[in-house]
Design a protein around this motif. Structure first.
Motif, PDB file in Angstrom:
ATOM      1  N   VAL A 156       0.840  -1.204   0.000  1.00  0.00           N
ATOM      2  CA  VAL A 156       0.000   0.000   0.000  1.00  0.00           C
ATOM      3  C   VAL A 156       0.876   1.255   0.000  1.00  0.00           C
ATOM      4  O   VAL A 156       0.533   2.262  -0.643  1.00  0.00           O
ATOM      5  N   LEU A 157       2.006   1.217   0.694  1.00  0.00           N
ATOM      6  CA  LEU A 157       2.858   2.400   0.789  1.00  0.00           C
ATOM      7  C   LEU A 157       3.629   2.670  -0.497  1.00  0.00           C
ATOM      8  O   LEU A 157       3.745   3.830  -0.934  1.00  0.00           O
ATOM      9  N   ALA A 158       4.159   1.622  -1.118  1.00  0.00           N
ATOM     10  CA  ALA A 158       5.077   1.808  -2.256  1.00  0.00           C
ATOM     11  C   ALA A 158       4.471   2.600  -3.410  1.00  0.00           C
ATOM     12  O   ALA A 158       5.121   3.528  -3.930  1.00  0.00           O
ATOM     13  N   PRO A 159       3.233   2.305  -3.862  1.00  0.00           N
ATOM     14  CA  PRO A 159       2.683   3.084  -4.983  1.00  0.00           C
ATOM     15  C   PRO A 159       2.506   4.565  -4.666  1.00  0.00           C
ATOM     16  O   PRO A 159       2.392   5.381  -5.582  1.00  0.00           O
ATOM     17  N   ARG A 160       2.480   4.903  -3.376  1.00  0.00           N
ATOM     18  CA  ARG A 160       2.330   6.306  -2.963  1.00  0.00           C
ATOM     19  C   ARG A 160       3.676   6.943  -2.628  1.00  0.00           C
ATOM     20  O   ARG A 160       3.726   8.064  -2.129  1.00  0.00           O
ATOM     21  N   GLY A 161       4.763   6.221  -2.860  1.00  0.00           N
ATOM     22  CA  GLY A 161       6.096   6.755  -2.596  1.00  0.00           C
ATOM     23  C   GLY A 161       6.391   6.947  -1.130  1.00  0.00           C
ATOM     24  O   GLY A 161       7.168   7.841  -0.760  1.00  0.00           O
ATOM     25  N   LEU A 162       5.801   6.104  -0.273  1.00  0.00           N
ATOM     26  CA  LEU A 162       5.937   6.264   1.169  1.00  0.00           C
ATOM     27  C   LEU A 162       6.825   5.178   1.757  1.00  0.00           C
ATOM     28  O   LEU A 162       6.859   4.047   1.264  1.00  0.00           O
ATOM     29  N   GLN A 163       7.500   5.524   2.835  1.00  0.00           N
ATOM     30  CA  GLN A 163       8.282   4.578   3.613  1.00  0.00           C
ATOM     31  C   GLN A 163       7.610   4.389   4.974  1.00  0.00           C
ATOM     32  O   GLN A 163       7.044   5.332   5.528  1.00  0.00           O
ATOM     33  N   ALA A 164       7.678   3.168   5.507  1.00  0.00           N
ATOM     34  CA  ALA A 164       7.101   2.912   6.832  1.00  0.00           C
ATOM     35  C   ALA A 164       7.704   3.863   7.856  1.00  0.00           C
ATOM     36  O   ALA A 164       8.916   4.115   7.856  1.00  0.00           O
ATOM     37  N   GLN A 165       6.848   4.415   8.702  1.00  0.00           N
ATOM     38  CA  GLN A 165       7.192   5.394   9.735  1.00  0.00           C
ATOM     39  C   GLN A 165       7.732   6.706   9.155  1.00  0.00           C
ATOM     40  O   GLN A 165       8.314   7.510   9.882  1.00  0.00           O
ATOM     41  N   GLY A 166       7.481   6.947   7.865  1.00  0.00           N
ATOM     42  CA  GLY A 166       7.974   8.164   7.227  1.00  0.00           C
ATOM     43  C   GLY A 166       6.902   9.209   6.992  1.00  0.00           C
ATOM     44  O   GLY A 166       7.117  10.151   6.223  1.00  0.00           O
ATOM     45  N   PHE A 167       5.758   9.086   7.656  1.00  0.00           N
ATOM     46  CA  PHE A 167       4.652  10.025   7.450  1.00  0.00           C
ATOM     47  C   PHE A 167       3.723   9.987   8.663  1.00  0.00           C
ATOM     48  O   PHE A 167       3.741   9.037   9.455  1.00  0.00           O
ATOM     49  N   TYR A 168       2.950  11.057   8.793  1.00  0.00           N
ATOM     50  CA  TYR A 168       1.909  11.126   9.816  1.00  0.00           C
ATOM     51  C   TYR A 168       0.550  10.827   9.169  1.00  0.00           C
ATOM     52  O   TYR A 168       0.313  11.181   8.014  1.00  0.00           O
ATOM     53  N   VAL A 169      -0.331  10.219   9.947  1.00  0.00           N
ATOM     54  CA  VAL A 169      -1.734  10.093   9.559  1.00  0.00           C
ATOM     55  C   VAL A 169      -2.557  11.005  10.464  1.00  0.00           C
ATOM     56  O   VAL A 169      -2.357  11.037  11.687  1.00  0.00           O
ATOM     57  N   LEU A 194       4.381  19.846  11.094  1.00  0.00           N
ATOM     58  CA  LEU A 194       4.967  18.517  11.237  1.00  0.00           C
ATOM     59  C   LEU A 194       6.077  18.321  10.217  1.00  0.00           C
ATOM     60  O   LEU A 194       5.958  18.747   9.061  1.00  0.00           O
ATOM     61  N   GLU A 195       7.147  17.681  10.615  1.00  0.00           N
ATOM     62  CA  GLU A 195       8.307  17.547   9.734  1.00  0.00           C
ATOM     63  C   GLU A 195       8.029  16.603   8.569  1.00  0.00           C
ATOM     64  O   GLU A 195       8.440  16.857   7.442  1.00  0.00           O
ATOM     65  N   GLN A 196       7.361  15.508   8.820  1.00  0.00           N
ATOM     66  CA  GLN A 196       7.120  14.511   7.780  1.00  0.00           C
ATOM     67  C   GLN A 196       5.797  14.781   7.070  1.00  0.00           C
ATOM     68  O   GLN A 196       4.938  15.500   7.584  1.00  0.00           O
ATOM     69  N   PRO A 197       5.606  14.215   5.859  1.00  0.00           N
ATOM     70  CA  PRO A 197       4.355  14.413   5.119  1.00  0.00           C
ATOM     71  C   PRO A 197       3.142  13.960   5.940  1.00  0.00           C
ATOM     72  O   PRO A 197       3.256  13.107   6.828  1.00  0.00           O
ATOM     73  N   VAL A 198       1.996  14.521   5.605  1.00  0.00           N
ATOM     74  CA  VAL A 198       0.760  14.257   6.341  1.00  0.00           C
ATOM     75  C   VAL A 198      -0.280  13.679   5.381  1.00  0.00           C
ATOM     76  O   VAL A 198      -0.563  14.257   4.327  1.00  0.00           O
ATOM     77  N   LEU A 199      -0.859  12.522   5.767  1.00  0.00           N
ATOM     78  CA  LEU A 199      -1.960  11.919   5.026  1.00  0.00           C
ATOM     79  C   LEU A 199      -3.241  12.116   5.820  1.00  0.00           C
ATOM     80  O   LEU A 199      -3.294  11.801   7.016  1.00  0.00           O
ATOM     81  N   LEU A 200      -4.273  12.619   5.151  1.00  0.00           N
ATOM     82  CA  LEU A 200      -5.578  12.799   5.782  1.00  0.00           C
ATOM     83  C   LEU A 200      -6.465  11.614   5.404  1.00  0.00           C
ATOM     84  O   LEU A 200      -6.711  11.373   4.226  1.00  0.00           O
ATOM     85  N   LEU A 201      -6.944  10.872   6.404  1.00  0.00           N
ATOM     86  CA  LEU A 201      -7.782   9.700   6.164  1.00  0.00           C
ATOM     87  C   LEU A 201      -9.184   9.929   6.696  1.00  0.00           C
ATOM     88  O   LEU A 201      -9.394  10.647   7.666  1.00  0.00           O
ATOM     89  N   ALA A 244       2.289   4.177   9.828  1.00  0.00           N
ATOM     90  CA  ALA A 244       2.539   5.591  10.125  1.00  0.00           C
ATOM     91  C   ALA A 244       3.545   5.787  11.259  1.00  0.00           C
ATOM     92  O   ALA A 244       3.691   4.945  12.149  1.00  0.00           O
ATOM     93  N   HIS A 245       4.210   6.941  11.226  1.00  0.00           N
ATOM     94  CA  HIS A 245       5.094   7.349  12.324  1.00  0.00           C
ATOM     95  C   HIS A 245       4.271   7.671  13.566  1.00  0.00           C
ATOM     96  O   HIS A 245       4.652   7.325  14.692  1.00  0.00           O
ATOM     97  N   ALA A 246       3.134   8.333  13.375  1.00  0.00           N
ATOM     98  CA  ALA A 246       2.226   8.670  14.475  1.00  0.00           C
ATOM     99  C   ALA A 246       0.903   9.114  13.864  1.00  0.00           C
ATOM    100  O   ALA A 246       0.816   9.370  12.660  1.00  0.00           O
ATOM    101  N   MET A 247      -0.117   9.207  14.704  1.00  0.00           N
ATOM    102  CA  MET A 247      -1.448   9.583  14.228  1.00  0.00           C
ATOM    103  C   MET A 247      -2.083  10.573  15.192  1.00  0.00           C
ATOM    104  O   MET A 247      -1.908  10.485  16.410  1.00  0.00           O
TER     105      MET A 247
END
Length: 329
Positions: A156-169, A194-201, A244-247
């Protein structure tokens, strides 16, 4: 067979019950509505998930009876988690010999092992409430746990260019109503720092508020915030939370998903109470002004459990500042 609750958070909170049943050798099939079925696919003790084909709303007598007929002879026991009449119909019509649940609406003939339903004012925390259906003791210490394989998260992360723990939700929605939602402007002010990218779910219903937040953040930090509300399946949302790194969230179903993965989280409570449905996660911090002795004047009105603030000020949420959330993160 487990007849599952119809809310994501409640589905998560049934996991310790299922773990108890599996530990004593019961093979578990869960009958769940489509919008909570993915939660049960993150429980390794579940052998099968039946996705119920019924629309929201009415009882749909004929459809339920036909569905139950196809299940005859397959199950020795049913645990009915919701308190509604319709949730007990399929086990009854399927002829499941032992049918266990709480005394609910008009269910005396439908269930043959009934637990007394505690009054709302004295009901235990929901995890213990569900675990008690097992008939076992010591349920007060139960904590939900979900599992998704690392390769499934990576897919799920790879197609979005994300690394585990490399973003906030960030999950700014709450199905119940505005009195459970931290203001969009507060979410935006926090996310922009926030330092890392943010995904809104969230669900499609949260798209408007997520757009508002994303536009505000991206106006000062282009591309920093991505609105995925209504643009993922629940299976994908579960994997994104697990990676996610944190939520940061309101008191919502996705809050409980993060808690069951042990993801570091900040859970913001307003009109509801963390004494009843807290995120059961040692890496969680709950912000609730009702329990903050330094907050003045005290929130004598909380928790009101209303959809909208009856006093019109929603102090319980408006006065939790972005700085406060950031200091916890």
């Amino acid at each position: 067979m487990i007849v599952a609750p119809q809310w994501i958070g409640d589905a998560v909170m049934t996991e310790p019950l299922l773990r108890r049943l599996a530990a004593r050798g019961e093979r578990i099939t869960v009958a769940a509505v489509p919008w909570v079925a993915p939660v049960y696919r993150a429980m390794p003790q579940v052998a099968e998930v039946l996705v119920l084909p019924f629309a929201r709303g009415g009882v749909q007598w004929a459809a339920r009876r036909a569905y139950a007929a196809a299940l005859r002879g397959q199950f020795a026991r049913a645990y009915v988690c919701p308190n509604s009449l319709k949730s007990a119909l399929i086990p009854f019509w399927a002829g499941i010999p032992e049918r266990i649940g709480y005394t609910g609406e008009l269910r005396f003939g439908l269930l043959n092992r009934r637990l007394p339903n505690p009054p709302e004012g004295s009901r235990p925390p929901m995890v213990a409430f569900y675990s008690a259906l097992s008939g076992e003791s010591g349920v007060d210490a139960d904590r939900p746990a979900l599992q998704v394989a690392a390769d499934a998260i990576a897919a799920v992360l790879a197609p979005r260019g994300l690394q585990a723990q490399g973003f906030y939700v960030v999950a700014p929605g709450a199905e119940y109503g505005p009195a459970k939602r931290w203001p969009a402007g507060h979410f935006a002010a926090m996310a922009a720092r926030l330092e890392q990218p943010v995904l809104l779910l969230g669900s499609a219903k949260d798209d408007a508020v997520c757009n508002e937040i994303a536009e505000a953040v991206n106006s000062v930090r282009p591309g920093h915030c991505v609105n995925l509300a209504g643009r993922t399946s629940l299976d994908e949302a579960v994997a994104l939370i697990a990676g996610a790194h944190a939520m940061v969230s309101n008191d919502s179903g996705l809050m409980h998903v993060a808690a069951a993965f042990g993801v570091p989280q900040v859970a913001i409570f307003g009109s509801s109470s963390p004494l009843h449905t807290p995120p059961l996660n040692p890496a969680a911090t709950v912000l609730w002004l009702k329990s903050d002795p330094s907050y003045q004047p005290p929130l004598d009105c909380a928790p009101c459990f209303k959809r909208d603030c009856p006093l019109g000020h929603t102090r319980c949420l408006n006065d939790i500042t972005p700085d406060r959330v950031l200091s916890v993160l």
